[in-house]
Write a protein that holds these residues in place. Structure first.
Motif, short mmCIF file in Angstrom:
data_model
loop_
_atom_site.label_atom_id
_atom_site.label_comp_id
_atom_site.label_asym_id
_atom_site.label_seq_id
_atom_site.Cartn_x
_atom_site.Cartn_y
_atom_site.Cartn_z
N ASP A 1 0.82 -1.20 0.00
CA ASP A 1 0.00 0.00 0.00
C ASP A 1 0.86 1.26 0.00
O ASP A 1 0.56 2.24 -0.67
CB ASP A 1 -0.96 -0.01 1.18
N ARG A 2 1.95 1.21 0.74
CA ARG A 2 2.86 2.35 0.78
C ARG A 2 3.52 2.61 -0.56
O ARG A 2 3.77 3.75 -0.94
CB ARG A 2 3.98 2.07 1.78
N GLN B 1 0.08 -2.86 -7.21
CA GLN B 1 -0.97 -3.85 -7.06
C GLN B 1 -0.34 -5.21 -6.88
O GLN B 1 0.48 -5.61 -7.71
CB GLN B 1 -1.85 -3.86 -8.30
N ASN C 1 2.27 1.76 -3.36
CA ASN C 1 1.27 2.05 -4.36
C ASN C 1 1.40 1.17 -5.59
O ASN C 1 1.38 1.64 -6.72
CB ASN C 1 1.40 3.55 -4.73
#
Ligand code: GLN
Length: 276
Positions: free
Chosen positions: A155-156, A160, A158
Motif C-alpha cells: 500500500d505504501r 498492485q 502504491n
C-alpha cells in the motif's frame, strides 16, 4: 550536551556493547531521531540537543546495545533502493537478495504473472512490481503477521499485488510465468549459532530450513511445475554451499539450470526453465 557529544556517547555505548557496526549504527540512530543528513549534522553539531531527542536517542542506543536489530528500531530497511517496513515478524531484507531480483528481472516482461513463494516483507515481489510496470504479482506466506507487513508495504509503494496465506502451494491457484523464492534455508542446528540480532530477534520460521536446510527447496522444486505455464521459470536464492544439491534437484524438472554468484563471489541464486 551538544549533538556531537550525544553522538559520541552513543558510539561509545555501542562499542562497549560490542555491536559489530557500532559506528554506523550510532549514526543511523541519530539520523533517525533528528532527521539530519550528514550535511545538516556538520552544520548543527555544536547545537544544544533538545531534551526529548536526547532521551529518545539514549533509549534507542540502550536497545541496540541489547542486540535488537537496527532495522527493528527504525522500522525500515532499504532494498533495491526502496524503503520497506519491517518488524520482528519478517526477515529483514538482505542485500544478497537483490541478486535474485536483478537476475529474475532479466527475464520478467510486461504482462507476466509472477509468484513470490515465502514472501515475508514482500521485498522481492514488490520491488519487481515497482521497477517493472505491467507485471502482475502474487505473494504467498504461511505467516499472517508477515503478510500484514507485506500488505502495508504494498500500500505504501502504491503497487498492485495480491497476498495469500498459504503453506507453500496449498492455497495457490493458477499458473505463473515465473516463481521466485528466498525460502528459509539455514540448517536447524546452525540457527542457534547465528549472531544474537538474528537468532534472538528475527523469526525462526523465516530462517530454519530443516535438518539439512534444504527442506523448502525440495518441496518447491517438486510442486512448482504444477503452477508454472509452459516454459515458465523458477528462481531461488540459496545458501553459499547449497548450489550443488539444489541444481541437481532442479535438473529433474528444469532445463538450463544456472547458478549466479553474489558480490562476495559466493553462489547465491539458482534458476531454470520448466522442461517441456
Ligand atoms: N522472501 C523474503 C525475503 O527475501 C523472506 C525470506 C524468508 O523469510 N526466508 O526477505
Amino acid at each position: 550536551m551538544t549533538i556531537r557529544q550525544v553522538l559520541a556517547e552513543g558510539r561509545k555505548k555501542l562499542r562497549e556493547a560490542q555491536i559489530p557496526d557500532w559506528e554506523l549504527d550510532a549514526w543511523y540512530l541519530l539520523e533517525y531521531v533528528t532527521g539530519y543528513t550528514r550535511n545538516d549534522y556538520f552544520l548543527h553539531q555544536e547545537d544544544e540537543t533538545a531534551d526529548d531527542r536526547k532521551q529518545q536517542y539514549e533509549e534507542l542506543i540502550q536497545k541496540r546495545s541489547g542486540h535488537i536489530p537496527l532495522q527493528h528500531l527504525t522500522g525500515s530497511q532499504e532494498f533495491m533502493g526502496i524503503s520497506f517496513l519491517v518488524n520482528e515478524h519478517v526477515l529483514i531484507p538482505r542485500q544478497d537478495t537483490e541478486i535474485l531480483v536483478e537476475e529474475s528481472m532479466k527475464y520478467i516482461r510486461e504482462g507476466m504473472h509472477i509468484l513470490d513463494m515465502c514472501t515475508g516483507s514482500g521485498c522481492i515481489l514488490l520491488s519487481i512490481l515497482k521497477l517493472k510496470p505491467g507485471v502482475a504479482g502474487w505473494g504467498a506466506d504461511l505467516s499472517e503477521r508477515a503478510l500484514a507487513v507485506a500488505e502495508k508495504n504494498r500500500d505504501r509503494l502504491n503497487v498492485q499485488a495480491e497476498f495469500l496465506k498459504s503453506d507453500l502451494f496449498s492455497g495457490v491457484t493458477g499458473r505463473y510465468d515465473c516463481i521466485l523464492s528466498n525460502p528459509p534455508y539455514i540448517p536447524s542446528g546452525i540457527v542457534d549459532t547465528l549472531m544474537e540480532e538474528v537468532r534472538g530477534h528475527e523469526p525462526r520460521q523465516a530462517l530454519d530450513g530443516g535438518k539439512d536446510g534444504l527442506y523448502y527447496y525440495r518441496k518447491i522444486i517438486e510442486q512448482s511445475p504444477e503452477y508454472l505455464k509452459p516454459g515458465g521459470m523458477l528462481f531461488f536464492e540459496i545458501g553459499y554451499d547449497q548450489s550443488e544439491t539444489v541444481r541437481e534437484q532442479m535438473k529433474d524438472f528444469y532445463t538450463g539450470v544456472t547458478v549466479v554468484k553474489d558480490l562476495a563471489g559466493l553462489d547465491r541464486v539458482v534458476y531454470g526453465r520448466l522442461r517441456s
